[in-house]
Enzyme design. Structure first.
Site, mmCIF file in Angstrom:
data_model
loop_
_atom_site.group_PDB
_atom_site.id
_atom_site.type_symbol
_atom_site.label_atom_id
_atom_site.label_comp_id
_atom_site.label_asym_id
_atom_site.label_seq_id
_atom_site.Cartn_x
_atom_site.Cartn_y
_atom_site.Cartn_z
ATOM 1 N N LYS A 118 6.762 -10.666 -24.000
ATOM 2 C CA LYS A 118 5.599 -11.401 -23.495
ATOM 3 C C LYS A 118 5.350 -11.012 -22.046
ATOM 4 O O LYS A 118 6.028 -11.450 -21.127
ATOM 5 C CB LYS A 118 5.802 -12.915 -23.575
ATOM 6 N N CYS B 15 9.711 -7.627 -5.671
ATOM 7 C CA CYS B 15 10.820 -8.549 -5.406
ATOM 8 C C CYS B 15 11.752 -7.992 -4.330
ATOM 9 O O CYS B 15 12.476 -8.748 -3.687
ATOM 10 C CB CYS B 15 11.591 -8.800 -6.686
#
Ligand code: NAD
Length: 489
Positions: A180, A289
């Site tokens: 997903k 990140c």
């Protein structure tokens, strides 16, 4: 959008059991550089996830019994097919995410290709353990087998790059997957699905269900037939996933946020350090990140560093991401842009100095991009360590620069946040570099460089930055179940 617009919208479909399947409801997806809705993404829920998990379960017996070599050949084929369409993928990623076409061409899509090639190769080289116990007449050995249906959930910042970093090792090890992607960046995953059959990936081995975290993500995390979840995203979502999956005792790999320090000692080579630290702060609009967001500079070189750093940051051109001369594209969404701007306002209210960027310099955008979510690279100085700008992940083109005096002090301050993902250390003193690297609470430490990765080695964070590691051996261990077998002769 008007009706005239909606005709031209790109409409995605879920990919389940080797087929594209329409969904009963859809979510709007925006082009961040124009602010227009340009794509509709399935708003999948339990029903769609159920169908995808079933397809993955059905495909598992055959896929898991293929030899690593057979799977490796299919992964290599898929890598070739994506590489063949690299430009098309890069254009799509840039349009969908807001990142510059240059970044998508040189980082995102090449890395997605490399992820498949890398795991196609590494899966051929694992050996299991063996231990002999002659006095007992026994030999022990370990065997590893794929776990089953893997649930893979990825964020919006490096869409295809991070999704394939999960799909590749999962299927190389013989698992089947339900993936997903982020509802904000689903297009390149959908494009990849179109290549699976040609690559020889059997139906049901890779299923992609599009939708929000609250509906599709949650349904996947709570599904009893999905024993492992590999998640990359925010720490807050990881907490939620941990809670939702707890009743099933699932195996979790969590790659989360960061508040990454750069530590610059007075013997650093500034000609290398300054441009690299500008890049580590602002690459991909600061939406990586691993981006630097706290820069600690030793007092003796503080003013010199600041002057050079701001001059270099100002060279970065912000504008239309499809222009190859642009360095900074659009942020992912209007809400995210507002959130990032709020941090700058808070810092100002606390008495920090904004040296360039947001609110200080003019942002001139081409006519077609006036409604896009743009922000200039922003450098803030004199921020207090306890300020939210120094404690919380901002995830935008904002970096804070502060001074320090001693090694001991900077280690304490660098470690003084809840996160522990990546750090950079700049110094010409080899002893100091090792000493500091060892004491930083950080899953990755780069010294005198940034973002140089060997995929063989573990990737992941400490503290609130994650649980588990991914990499050649680490991903193999995560995506397989080990068994110890004892034979007595
Ligand atoms: P996010 O946590 O909001 O979303 C990540 C994914 O999780 C999305 O696909 C989302 O739909 C899904 N999700 C949301 N709620 C869910 C739920 N309850 N159950 C299941 N799935 C759910 O993160 P984001 O805003 O998309 O991404 C940015 C974050 O990701 C930043 O914190 C960044 O540091 C982090 N990140 C970490 C790494 C790493 O490797 N450590 C890499 C890239 C990004």
């Amino acid at each position: 959008p008007t009706m005239a617009h909606s005709k031209a919208l790109l409409v995605l479909e879920n990919f389940i059991g080797g087929k594209f399947v329409p969904c009963s409801s859809y979510i709007d997806s925006y082009n961040p550089s124009t602010g227009d809705v340009y794509c509709r993404v399935p708003d999948s829920g339990k029903e769609e996830v159920e169908a995808a998990v079933k397809a993955a379960k059905d495909a598992f017996p055959i896929w898991s019994s293929k030899s690593p070599l057979e799977r490796s050949q299919i992964l290599n084929k898929l890598a070739d097919l994506i590489e063949h369409d690299l430009e098309e993928f890069a254009q799509a990623e840039s349009k969908d995410q807001g990142k510059t076409i240059t970044f998508a061409r040189t980082v995102d899509i090449p890395r997605a290709v490399h992820n498949f090639r890398f795991f196609a190769s590494s899966i051929l080289h694992h050996v299991t353990e063996c231990s002999e116990m002659p006095a007992m007449g026994c030999v022990h050995y370990t065997s590893r087998a794929p776990v089953g249906v893997a649930g893979l959930i990825s964020p919006w910042n490096l869409p295809l790059y991070l999704l394939t970093w999960k799909i590749a090792p999962a299927i190389a090890c013989g698992n089947t997957v339900v993936a997903k992607p982020s509802e904000m960046t689903s297009v390149t995953a959908w494009m990849m699905c179109k290549l699976l059959e040609k690559a020889g990936v059997p139906p049901g081995v890779v299923n992609v269900v599009f939708g929000t975290g609250a509906r599709a993500g949650e349904a996947l995390v709570c599904h009893p037939d999905v024993p492992l979840i590999s998640f990359t995203g925010s720490t807050r979502t990881a907490q939620r996933i941990t809670e939702s999956s707890a009743p099933h005792c699932k195996r979790l790999s969590l790659e989360l946020g960061g508040k990454n320090p750069a530590i610059i000692f007075d013997d650093a080579d500034l000609s290398q350090c300054v441009p690299t630290t500008v890049r580590s702060s602002f690459a991909n609009q600061g939406e990586i990140c691993l981006c630097t967001s706290r820069i600690f500079v030793q007092r003796g070189i503080y003013s010199e560093f600041l002057k050079r750093f701001v001059a270099e940051a100002k060279k970065w051109k912000t504008g239309n991401p499809s222009d190859p001369t642009i360095d900074v594209g659009a942020l992912i969404s209007k809400e995210h842009l507002e959130k990032v701007r709020t941090y700058v306002k808070k810092a100002q209210a606390e008495g920090a100095r904004v040296l360039c960027g947001e609110g200080v310099d003019p942002l001139a955008l081409p006519p077609g991009n006036q409604k896009g979510y743009f922000m200039l690279p922003t450098v803030i100085a004199e921020v207090k360590d306890e300020s939210c700008c120094m404690q919380e992940e901002i995830f935008g083109p904002v970096t804070c620069v502060v001074a320090f005096d001693t090694e001991e002090e900077v280690i304490r301050r660098a470690n003084g946040v809840k996160y522990g993902l990546a750090a950079t250390v700049w110094s010409g003193n080899v002893g100091r570099v090792h000493r500091v690297a060892h004491r930083l609470q950080s899953g990755l430490v780069w010294t005198n460089c940034w973002l140089v990765r060997d995929l063989n080695l573990p990737f992941g964070g400490m503290k609130a930055s994650g649980i588990g590691r991914e990499g050649a051996k680490d991903s193999y261990e995560f995506f397989t179940e080990v068994k110890t077998i004892t034979i007595k002769h």
